[in-house]
Design an enzyme around this catalytic site. Structure first.
Site, PDB file in Angstrom:
ATOM      1  N   ARG A  47      24.578 -28.588 -41.263  1.00 51.13           N
ATOM      2  CA  ARG A  47      24.775 -27.577 -42.256  1.00 51.13           C
ATOM      3  C   ARG A  47      24.854 -28.315 -43.704  1.00 51.13           C
ATOM      4  O   ARG A  47      25.586 -29.168 -44.163  1.00 51.13           O
ATOM      5  CB  ARG A  47      26.092 -26.875 -42.337  1.00 51.13           C
ATOM      6  CG  ARG A  47      26.462 -25.997 -43.276  1.00 51.13           C
ATOM      7  CD  ARG A  47      27.975 -25.477 -43.079  1.00 51.13           C
ATOM      8  NE  ARG A  47      28.032 -24.638 -44.120  1.00 51.13           N
ATOM      9  CZ  ARG A  47      29.369 -23.857 -44.558  1.00 51.13           C
ATOM     10  NH1 ARG A  47      30.415 -24.412 -43.978  1.00 51.13           N
ATOM     11  NH2 ARG A  47      29.390 -22.974 -45.362  1.00 51.13           N
ATOM     12  N   TYR A 104      27.582 -30.741 -47.822  1.00 51.19           N
ATOM     13  CA  TYR A 104      28.968 -30.897 -46.989  1.00 51.19           C
ATOM     14  C   TYR A 104      28.917 -32.398 -46.327  1.00 51.19           C
ATOM     15  O   TYR A 104      29.983 -32.912 -45.632  1.00 51.19           O
ATOM     16  CB  TYR A 104      28.872 -30.108 -45.956  1.00 51.19           C
ATOM     17  CG  TYR A 104      29.216 -28.500 -46.342  1.00 51.19           C
ATOM     18  CD1 TYR A 104      30.317 -28.326 -47.124  1.00 51.19           C
ATOM     19  CD2 TYR A 104      28.113 -27.666 -46.489  1.00 51.19           C
ATOM     20  CE1 TYR A 104      30.699 -26.878 -47.683  1.00 51.19           C
ATOM     21  CE2 TYR A 104      28.424 -26.272 -46.993  1.00 51.19           C
ATOM     22  CZ  TYR A 104      29.725 -26.158 -47.663  1.00 51.19           C
ATOM     23  OH  TYR A 104      29.933 -24.823 -48.307  1.00 51.19           O
ATOM     24  N   ASN A 149      41.247 -25.060 -44.488  1.00 54.64           N
ATOM     25  CA  ASN A 149      39.957 -24.925 -44.866  1.00 54.64           C
ATOM     26  C   ASN A 149      39.492 -23.699 -44.612  1.00 54.64           C
ATOM     27  O   ASN A 149      38.904 -23.630 -43.509  1.00 54.64           O
ATOM     28  CB  ASN A 149      38.886 -26.153 -45.058  1.00 54.64           C
ATOM     29  CG  ASN A 149      37.892 -25.669 -45.689  1.00 54.64           C
ATOM     30  OD1 ASN A 149      37.375 -24.736 -46.070  1.00 54.64           O
ATOM     31  ND2 ASN A 149      36.916 -26.811 -45.727  1.00 54.64           N
ATOM     32  N   HIS A 167      39.330 -28.124 -49.823  1.00 55.10           N
ATOM     33  CA  HIS A 167      37.583 -27.618 -49.621  1.00 55.10           C
ATOM     34  C   HIS A 167      36.798 -29.047 -49.463  1.00 55.10           C
ATOM     35  O   HIS A 167      37.176 -29.644 -50.543  1.00 55.10           O
ATOM     36  CB  HIS A 167      37.170 -26.737 -50.763  1.00 55.10           C
ATOM     37  CG  HIS A 167      37.954 -25.367 -50.657  1.00 55.10           C
ATOM     38  ND1 HIS A 167      37.439 -24.439 -49.596  1.00 55.10           N
ATOM     39  CD2 HIS A 167      38.785 -25.043 -51.265  1.00 55.10           C
ATOM     40  CE1 HIS A 167      38.273 -23.477 -50.105  1.00 55.10           C
ATOM     41  NE2 HIS A 167      39.318 -24.005 -50.713  1.00 55.10           N
ATOM     42  N   PRO A 186      35.088 -20.117 -40.826  1.00 56.29           N
ATOM     43  CA  PRO A 186      33.594 -20.003 -40.196  1.00 56.29           C
ATOM     44  C   PRO A 186      32.741 -21.081 -40.420  1.00 56.29           C
ATOM     45  O   PRO A 186      32.605 -21.595 -42.203  1.00 56.29           O
ATOM     46  CB  PRO A 186      33.473 -18.663 -40.753  1.00 56.29           C
ATOM     47  CG  PRO A 186      34.130 -18.530 -41.869  1.00 56.29           C
ATOM     48  CD  PRO A 186      35.541 -19.218 -41.640  1.00 56.29           C
ATOM     49  N   ASN A 187      31.785 -21.413 -39.897  1.00 57.53           N
ATOM     50  CA  ASN A 187      30.760 -22.367 -40.076  1.00 57.53           C
ATOM     51  C   ASN A 187      31.066 -23.714 -40.127  1.00 57.53           C
ATOM     52  O   ASN A 187      30.200 -24.681 -40.470  1.00 57.53           O
ATOM     53  CB  ASN A 187      29.775 -21.971 -41.499  1.00 57.53           C
ATOM     54  CG  ASN A 187      29.203 -20.688 -41.343  1.00 57.53           C
ATOM     55  OD1 ASN A 187      28.505 -20.451 -40.443  1.00 57.53           O
ATOM     56  ND2 ASN A 187      29.563 -19.607 -42.207  1.00 57.53           N
ATOM     57  N   ALA A 242      34.422 -19.757 -46.080  1.00 52.12           N
ATOM     58  CA  ALA A 242      34.073 -18.460 -46.902  1.00 52.12           C
ATOM     59  C   ALA A 242      35.406 -17.358 -46.976  1.00 52.12           C
ATOM     60  O   ALA A 242      35.385 -16.714 -47.748  1.00 52.12           O
ATOM     61  CB  ALA A 242      32.914 -17.805 -46.377  1.00 52.12           C
ATOM     62  N   ARG A 299      30.309 -24.835 -58.171  1.00 51.45           N
ATOM     63  CA  ARG A 299      29.387 -24.086 -57.593  1.00 51.45           C
ATOM     64  C   ARG A 299      29.167 -22.523 -57.739  1.00 51.45           C
ATOM     65  O   ARG A 299      29.676 -22.240 -58.833  1.00 51.45           O
ATOM     66  CB  ARG A 299      29.604 -24.182 -56.057  1.00 51.45           C
ATOM     67  CG  ARG A 299      29.691 -25.539 -55.377  1.00 51.45           C
ATOM     68  CD  ARG A 299      29.851 -25.800 -53.967  1.00 51.45           C
ATOM     69  NE  ARG A 299      28.778 -25.148 -53.158  1.00 51.45           N
ATOM     70  CZ  ARG A 299      28.953 -24.662 -51.743  1.00 51.45           C
ATOM     71  NH1 ARG A 299      30.106 -24.976 -51.112  1.00 51.45           N
ATOM     72  NH2 ARG A 299      28.139 -24.054 -51.007  1.00 51.45           N
ATOM     73  N   GLU A 339      45.626 -26.268 -49.317  1.00 56.14           N
ATOM     74  CA  GLU A 339      44.204 -25.792 -49.367  1.00 56.14           C
ATOM     75  C   GLU A 339      43.279 -26.925 -49.639  1.00 56.14           C
ATOM     76  O   GLU A 339      43.403 -27.672 -50.627  1.00 56.14           O
ATOM     77  CB  GLU A 339      44.066 -24.610 -50.495  1.00 56.14           C
ATOM     78  CG  GLU A 339      42.638 -23.865 -50.638  1.00 56.14           C
ATOM     79  CD  GLU A 339      42.567 -22.825 -51.566  1.00 56.14           C
ATOM     80  OE1 GLU A 339      43.667 -22.229 -52.083  1.00 56.14           O
ATOM     81  OE2 GLU A 339      41.634 -22.444 -51.930  1.00 56.14           O
TER      82      GLU A 339
HETATM   83  C1  DQA Z   1      34.055 -24.768 -48.347  1.00 55.51           C
HETATM   84  C2  DQA Z   1      33.533 -24.045 -49.447  1.00 55.51           C
HETATM   85  C3  DQA Z   1      33.483 -22.544 -49.335  1.00 55.51           C
HETATM   86  O1  DQA Z   1      32.938 -21.676 -50.384  1.00 55.51           O
HETATM   87  C4  DQA Z   1      32.338 -22.435 -48.204  1.00 55.51           C
HETATM   88  O2  DQA Z   1      32.112 -20.897 -47.965  1.00 55.51           O
HETATM   89  C5  DQA Z   1      32.590 -23.077 -46.999  1.00 55.51           C
HETATM   90  C6  DQA Z   1      33.233 -24.564 -47.006  1.00 55.51           C
HETATM   91  C7  DQA Z   1      34.274 -26.280 -48.339  1.00 55.51           C
HETATM   92  O3  DQA Z   1      34.796 -26.843 -47.334  1.00 55.51           O
HETATM   93  O4  DQA Z   1      33.645 -26.694 -49.365  1.00 55.51           O
HETATM   94  O5  DQA Z   1      32.209 -22.552 -46.007  1.00 55.51           O
HETATM   95  O6  DQA Z   1      35.305 -24.153 -47.944  1.00 55.51           O
END
Ligand code: DQA
Length: 140
Positions: free
Chosen positions: A17, A22, A73, A99, A9-10, A76, A106, A97
């Site tokens: 964003r 990011y 990825n 990120h 998501p997002n 959240a 963070r 995995e």
């Molecule tokens: C994320 C890190 C997560 O904590 C966050 O909720 C994201 C993106 C990253 O790619 O840094 O949406 O996975």
């Protein structure tokens, strides 16, 4: 080899964003990088993003049923979803995995992952390069 690169998501909001966290690359830029890197490595990359948790679960089931490697990825859901963790537990080919940000620098709620226990490795904080490194690992 078909390889799924799955995004939660997002992440469709990349570029707009929180660019200080990011960066300015969009999801389309990230998809291009993954497909191009995959081609160089002999991987057939299928890059996807969803804001719907059930859809991600079905993609993980597809990977489990077909023995596809996965770069994930889960955004959240990494920190919240036992269901995504349970789906990752069913994978047989390598899972990496990823990120974009260094989640360990963070907020504390980002330090726990329901996915890491099932992953061959975790890459955090290297931005888009983390996805390319994950694909290189899978190709080897
Ligand atoms: C994320 C890190 C997560 O904590 C966050 O909720 C994201 C993106 C990253 O790619 O840094 O949406 O996975």
């Amino acid at each position: 080899m078909k390889t799924l690169v799955l995004n939660g998501p997002n992440l469709d909001r990349l570029g707009k964003r929180e660019p200080e966290i990011y960066g300015s690359q969009t999801l389309a830029d990230l998809a291009d990088l993954c497909v191009t890197t995959g081609k160089e490595l002999g991987l057939d990359v299928d890059f996807r993003q969803t804001n719907h948790e059930g859809e991600l679960l079905e993609w993980l089931h597809e990977a489990a049923d077909n023995g596809y490697p996965v770069v994930l990825n889960a955004a959240a859901w990494t920190h919240t979803s036992i269901a995504v963790g349970d789906a990752c537990a069913q994978l047989t080919a390598p899972l990496v995995e990823v990120h974009l940000s260094n989640v360990h620098k963070r907020e504390p709620f980002r330090h726990h992952s329901y996915i890491s226990a099932y992953a061959a490795g975790v890459i955090a904080g290297l931005g888009a390069e983390g996805y390319a490194a994950a694909l290189r690992y899978i190709a080897e």
